[in-house]
Design a protein around this motif. Structure first.
Motif, PDB file in Angstrom:
ATOM      1  N   GLN A 361       0.826  -1.204   0.000  1.00  0.00           N
ATOM      2  CA  GLN A 361       0.000   0.000   0.000  1.00  0.00           C
ATOM      3  C   GLN A 361       0.861   1.254   0.000  1.00  0.00           C
ATOM      4  O   GLN A 361       0.563   2.221  -0.704  1.00  0.00           O
ATOM      5  CB  GLN A 361      -0.918   0.009   1.227  1.00  0.00           C
ATOM      6  CG  GLN A 361      -2.153  -0.864   1.082  1.00  0.00           C
ATOM      7  CD  GLN A 361      -3.045  -0.763   2.302  1.00  0.00           C
ATOM      8  OE1 GLN A 361      -2.807  -1.439   3.301  1.00  0.00           O
ATOM      9  NE2 GLN A 361      -4.055   0.085   2.234  1.00  0.00           N
ATOM     10  N   MET A 388     -11.531  -4.612   6.745  1.00  0.00           N
ATOM     11  CA  MET A 388     -11.512  -3.144   6.784  1.00  0.00           C
ATOM     12  C   MET A 388     -10.489  -2.584   5.809  1.00  0.00           C
ATOM     13  O   MET A 388     -10.750  -1.599   5.099  1.00  0.00           O
ATOM     14  CB  MET A 388     -11.199  -2.664   8.197  1.00  0.00           C
ATOM     15  CG  MET A 388     -12.327  -2.846   9.186  1.00  0.00           C
ATOM     16  SD  MET A 388     -11.896  -2.204  10.831  1.00  0.00           S
ATOM     17  CE  MET A 388     -11.761  -0.451  10.476  1.00  0.00           C
ATOM     18  N   LYS A 392     -11.120  -0.103   2.632  1.00  0.00           N
ATOM     19  CA  LYS A 392     -10.461   1.190   2.433  1.00  0.00           C
ATOM     20  C   LYS A 392      -9.744   1.254   1.085  1.00  0.00           C
ATOM     21  O   LYS A 392      -9.730   2.295   0.424  1.00  0.00           O
ATOM     22  CB  LYS A 392      -9.480   1.445   3.572  1.00  0.00           C
ATOM     23  CG  LYS A 392     -10.165   1.707   4.910  1.00  0.00           C
ATOM     24  CD  LYS A 392      -9.154   1.869   6.035  1.00  0.00           C
ATOM     25  CE  LYS A 392      -9.844   2.089   7.371  1.00  0.00           C
ATOM     26  NZ  LYS A 392      -8.883   2.196   8.495  1.00  0.00           N
ATOM     27  N   ALA A 395     -12.313   1.769  -1.513  1.00  0.00           N
ATOM     28  CA  ALA A 395     -12.829   3.143  -1.398  1.00  0.00           C
ATOM     29  C   ALA A 395     -11.851   4.126  -2.029  1.00  0.00           C
ATOM     30  O   ALA A 395     -12.246   5.067  -2.722  1.00  0.00           O
ATOM     31  CB  ALA A 395     -13.052   3.496   0.071  1.00  0.00           C
ATOM     32  N   GLU A 396     -10.543   3.877  -1.818  1.00  0.00           N
ATOM     33  CA  GLU A 396      -9.528   4.750  -2.414  1.00  0.00           C
ATOM     34  C   GLU A 396      -9.541   4.647  -3.926  1.00  0.00           C
ATOM     35  O   GLU A 396      -9.244   5.623  -4.627  1.00  0.00           O
ATOM     36  CB  GLU A 396      -8.155   4.376  -1.860  1.00  0.00           C
ATOM     37  CG  GLU A 396      -7.070   5.378  -2.167  1.00  0.00           C
ATOM     38  CD  GLU A 396      -5.764   5.081  -1.437  1.00  0.00           C
ATOM     39  OE1 GLU A 396      -4.710   5.536  -1.912  1.00  0.00           O
ATOM     40  OE2 GLU A 396      -5.812   4.395  -0.401  1.00  0.00           O
ATOM     41  N   ALA A 403     -16.187  -1.562  -1.703  1.00  0.00           N
ATOM     42  CA  ALA A 403     -15.707  -1.143  -0.387  1.00  0.00           C
ATOM     43  C   ALA A 403     -16.770  -1.388   0.668  1.00  0.00           C
ATOM     44  O   ALA A 403     -16.504  -1.959   1.737  1.00  0.00           O
ATOM     45  CB  ALA A 403     -15.322   0.336  -0.428  1.00  0.00           C
ATOM     46  N   LEU A 407     -16.753  -3.849   4.067  1.00  0.00           N
ATOM     47  CA  LEU A 407     -16.959  -3.205   5.362  1.00  0.00           C
ATOM     48  C   LEU A 407     -18.214  -3.714   6.058  1.00  0.00           C
ATOM     49  O   LEU A 407     -18.230  -3.924   7.272  1.00  0.00           O
ATOM     50  CB  LEU A 407     -17.013  -1.686   5.177  1.00  0.00           C
ATOM     51  CG  LEU A 407     -15.684  -1.053   4.744  1.00  0.00           C
ATOM     52  CD1 LEU A 407     -15.894   0.392   4.312  1.00  0.00           C
ATOM     53  CD2 LEU A 407     -14.654  -1.116   5.869  1.00  0.00           C
ATOM     54  N   VAL A 423     -16.170   4.196   9.220  1.00  0.00           N
ATOM     55  CA  VAL A 423     -15.460   3.940   7.964  1.00  0.00           C
ATOM     56  C   VAL A 423     -16.452   3.809   6.813  1.00  0.00           C
ATOM     57  O   VAL A 423     -16.265   4.369   5.730  1.00  0.00           O
ATOM     58  CB  VAL A 423     -14.589   2.677   8.074  1.00  0.00           C
ATOM     59  CG1 VAL A 423     -13.865   2.419   6.762  1.00  0.00           C
ATOM     60  CG2 VAL A 423     -13.582   2.816   9.209  1.00  0.00           C
ATOM     61  N   THR A 427     -17.233   6.138   3.260  1.00  0.00           N
ATOM     62  CA  THR A 427     -17.363   5.802   1.833  1.00  0.00           C
ATOM     63  C   THR A 427     -18.563   6.517   1.220  1.00  0.00           C
ATOM     64  O   THR A 427     -18.531   6.910   0.054  1.00  0.00           O
ATOM     65  CB  THR A 427     -17.508   4.284   1.632  1.00  0.00           C
ATOM     66  OG1 THR A 427     -18.743   3.825   2.200  1.00  0.00           O
ATOM     67  CG2 THR A 427     -16.354   3.534   2.280  1.00  0.00           C
TER      68      THR A 427
END
Length: 879
Positions: A361, A388, A392, A395-396, A403, A407, A423, A427
């Protein structure tokens, strides 16, 4: 962490064979907190009274074996004190019993860190048993705790006059010499150290294996900087106690610095064998391997440490750095391959797989990272952390559906993990879908109706969306459903306060406070409300109540209250509270510094110096106290006295660059440019190779402060070159140089570059915004820039002033006045007072404007434009 951790927190800069040694390690083997933990006075008194209260005419002491041994040392036999009849037959027995009771109380107070009370009790005990060596020695211990060195030494000598072979007395005598040596210099220091060593050597002759004596010798040799004797002393300690990890570690570090690596390695290995969970041992040994270029050994060691503690940031950092050193900083693929190899060696270890995923990452290889998290789920399908992380990542990548899928699965596995909802809501918010985020929280609340956090998160989201009334409804619902919990009431009270429902806010917050009077944030909210309303009686009442509670320490409560009084402009009360805090904890440098700062702000320099003189000797860090005194002298324009202090400190710390900076700053304040530059040159000779960036920054600032713009520009440009264009401060100061020369385009370019490198550079954001505001251009962007700076540093006076000034430029006089008044409360500055005067003048408040302009001229008499404004007001400035 430094490239090679220091042997200790350095207390002296004398060196022997290039080795600097200190008395105390701060490596984690022992506590790095040098302050004794103390319980509140009232609590200690209550406990003491409880154990000395007679029951049915008999005293019963619930003491453990250590206390029993302590009492027996004074001649008290088992049972005589904790089952002693109140009646005695002779005056001598009565005196003995009274002495023992006072001694017991004194020892109790000493053990809980109340040395002052211990001295009182021991002194009373000596009145009834004046020849008791044990009582005298413990009295000496108590006096040493408050640094009454001479008094302690006198008591110890009385014992030694009668008992020349009393080992404990000899050890304490040495301790008095060592404490005296801490504050001494030159021949006096050497004499005291020799005396300490003589006492300890005599004690060692009597008891060769007395560990405290051996440790005292080690401490004395450390202060002497006699490396070989330090090594010998710690070898003696280890011979007596082979499992003394602290001493093993010191030996390893000293031997490492003495270039005796093989011996050092053997001791580091013993530390690791005995304390496999102490990660510092791995790091220190790993760094030694690196220095010896044994990179393979270092890597294997760091891997071993990661298997013990895979979440240790320091180990991961060392592991990463050595891989980069071997394969090249830019060869990311080879470095990642090493992480993958390590993870593959332990295929069932999800933590190593997580480390690899996080490294991927960091390299922005998100698909590969996602693959590793999927492998984690293959090993552990209910690994919420992996779910999680995948959420993320997607989502990025803007794949919000995927995402949310991961989640939501995490929520299904662990619905009690409430931060997951935050979290997931993120999103939705990333897609500007506030409605779905709100719906998510409402649904979560229906599943977890007693989860306080969910109500608070929902209310915060509503409040951010300008739906404060709805937020209040949610919090009222939370109170109805969950009950009157302090956290819920506190949030609800804040919302009431924001909507100007002051009476309701006070009632709600007071209810929460009554439930948790030791809750400092809640106490702060209450006292802030009362001071804002001018209710100083209520503010004083809750300060007293919280300070006398059993939760937070009394001195902490008083200092918190002092800050709120200061922020409300009640400076005398703030100083009074800081004085009370110092009386509770006279060794707290922060309190003294804050007290002095408030006094300086009011130009009460004599009082500031009196505070330093009174409390400074009771604070262990004498150099910091001297710096504080110098700061007072600078503020009082007594530059020569301040400079003399800084020169003395520099002589004592010639290898510490920060002391050169202190002296340079003092010369700058005294407008002694040549002396400042001379000091910079001296620093450059010593640190030009080891820390060239810091020296360049120092030089640039000297030139800039003295308006030598060409030289300053050259220094900051060289600093940019030296740091490969990655130093945002260099760009910020270069921009400031251009701004002072009214080279606005160049200034803007540099400020924007600083912000590009560091979006959280509050100074650069503020400088660019203020430059726009001052020129009356780009005002919407100026306001946005300064708003960002305030988010980062919300109480900075110069940023508050900038916001006020941009509001003034946009015609919002009320908002401008509010911000700049807040700035003026925190900092007396000519520019801030000028702005405030201009606002008052624009509002037609001529007398207030006159007052502000007069304050400007008191600070800076040469401000011609302000003098002109003041003259234009004439003699009749009243409204």
């Amino acid at each position: 962490m430094a490239a090679e951790p220091a042997l200790a927190e350095v207390e002296t800069t004398n060196t022997t064979a290039g080795v600097t040694i200190s008395n105390e390690l701060t490596t984690g083997v022992v506590s790095s907190d040098s302050q004794t933990t103390t319980s509140s006075g009232d609590a200690a008194t209550t406990a003491a009274e409880a154990v000395t209260k007679p029951v049915d005419g008999v005293f019963r002491f619930p003491v453990g074996s250590e206390w029993e041994q302590r009492l027996q040392a004074t001649g008290v036999w088992p049972g005589s004190m904790w089952a002693q009849k109140t009646g005695v037959t002779t005056p001598e027995e009565a005196d003995q019993l009274t002495a023992r009771r006072h001694y017991f109380m004194g020892w109790y107070h000493l053990e809980v860190g109340q040395a002052g009370r211990a001295i009182e009790q021991f002194t009373e005990a000596l009145k009834y048993d004046p020849e008791n060596s044990h009582i005298m020695l413990d009295t000496a211990r108590a006096r040493l705790a408050v640094r009454e060195i001479l008094e302690a030494r006198e008591l110890v000598q009385k014992v030694l006059d009668r008992e020349t072979t009393n080992v404990e007395a000899l050890r304490l005598q040495a301790e008095t010499y060592l404490m005296g040596a801490d504050a001494a210099q030159g021949d006096e220091k050497e004499t005291l150290l020799k005396s300490a060593i003589e006492s300890l050597e005599k004690a060692r002759e009597i008891q060769p294996k007395h560990l405290e004596v051996l440790r005292g010798l080690a401490k004395a040799y450390v202060q002497q900087q006699d490396v070989e004797k330090v090594i010998a002393a710690y070898r003696d300690i280890v011979a007596v106690d082979p499992r003394d990890t602290y001493s093993l570690l010191i030996l390893a570090q000293v031997l490492s610095r003495m270039d005796r690596p093989e011996e050092a390695i053997s001791y580091y290995r013993k530390v690791i064998d005995q304390r496999p969970g102490f990660i510092g041992g791995y790091i220190y040994l790993g760094q030694l391997y690196e220095r010896l270029k044994k990179y393979g050994d270092a890597i294997d060691l760091y891997k071993q440490a990661l298997l013990v503690d895979p979440r240790n940031v320091d180990v991961l950092q060392r592991f990463e750095e050595i891989l980069r050193q071997i394969h090249g900083a830019s060869n990311t693929e080879r470095v990642i391959a090493e992480y993958k190899k390590f993870a593959d060696e332990y295929p069932a270890n999800t933590e190593l797989r997580r480390i690899l995923a996080e490294r991927l990452q960091a390299a922005e290889q998100l698909p590969a990272a996602a693959e590793q998290y999927e492998k984690m789920l293959g090993i552990d399908p209910e690994n919420v952390e992996a779910l999680m992380a995948l959420g993320k990542i997607y989502a990025e990548q803007k794949d919000f559906d995927k995402a949310s899928q991961y989640l939501m699965k995490a929520v299904e596995i662990n619905p009690e993990k409430l931060d997951l909802y935050d979290v997931i809501a993120g999103t939705f918010l990333a897609r500007e879908n506030t409605a779905d985020a709100i719906a998510l929280y409402r649904k979560a609340i229906s599943s977890n109706p007693n989860a306080e956090k969910l109500y608070i998160s929902l209310a915060a989201l509503l409040e951010d969306d300008d739906m404060t009334t709805e937020a209040i409804n949610v919090m009222e619902q939370a109170v109805d459903k969950v009950g009157e919990k302090p956290e819920l009431l506190a949030v609800l009270g804040k919302f009431y306060r924001q909507t100007d429902k002051t009476e309701l806010a006070e009632k709600t917050l007071r209810k929460a406070y009554n439930m948790e009077p030791d809750n400092l944030p809640l106490f702060g909210e209450m006292i802030s409300l009362y001071l804002e309303e001018g209710n100083t009686t209520a503010a004083a009442e809750i300060t007293s109540k919280t300070a006398s509670g059993t939760g937070a320490a009394k001195d902490v409560v008083l200092s918190v209250a002092a800050e709120f009084y200061f922020n409300s402009g009640r400076f005398e009360k703030a100083m009074e509270l800081y004085l009370l805090a110092l009386e509770e904890n006279p060794t707290k440098l922060d309190y003294l510094a804050r007290l002095v700062g408030i006094a300086n702000r009011q130009k009460l320099f004599d009082r500031s110096l009196s505070y330093v003189e009174k409390y400074g000797p009771r604070i262990k860090d004498e150099e910091k106290v001297q710096q504080l005194k110098a700061e007072v002298l600078i503020a009082a324009d007594k530059y020569d006295e301040a400079i003399a202090i800084y020169q003395s400190l520099l002589r004592e710390n010639p290898l510490d660059l920060s002391y050169y900076q202190f002296l340079v700053d003092a010369f700058n304040d005294a407008d002694r440019y040549a002396d400042a530059i001379k000091t910079v040159k001296t620093a450059e000779d010593k640190f030009g190779k080891s820390d060239p960036e810091a020296v360049l920054m120092m030089a640039g600032m000297v030139h800039y402060k003295h308006k030598k713009f060409a030289e300053a520009q050259k220094a900051f440009q060289e600093l940019i070159r030296k740091t490969d264009g990655k130093n945002d401060d260099a760009y910020y100061f270069l921009g400031s140089v251009y701004l002072d020369q009214k080279k606005y385009e160049e200034a803007e370019k540099q400020f924007r570059k600083a912000i590009e490198i560091n979006p959280n550079s509050a100074n650069a954001l503020n400088a660019l915004g203020y430059m726009f505001a001052e020129r009356g251009v780009n005002l919407p962007e100026a306001k946005e820039l300064i708003s960002q700076a305030l988010e980062i540093n919300p109480s900075a006076p110069h940023i508050l002033d900038s916001m006020g000034w941009v509001l003034f430029k946009t015609g919002d006089l009320t908002g401008a006045e509010d911000y700049i008044q807040r700035a003026a409360r925190h900092y007396e500055d000519a520019e801030i007072f000028t702005h405030l005067g201009d606002i008052y003048l624009e509002q037609g408040k001529r007398e207030l404007a006159r007052e502000m302009y007069q304050r400007v001229l008191e600070l800076e008499p040469d401000r011609k434009e302000v003098r002109t404004k003041l003259q234009s007001l004439g003699n009749n400035g009243a409204q």
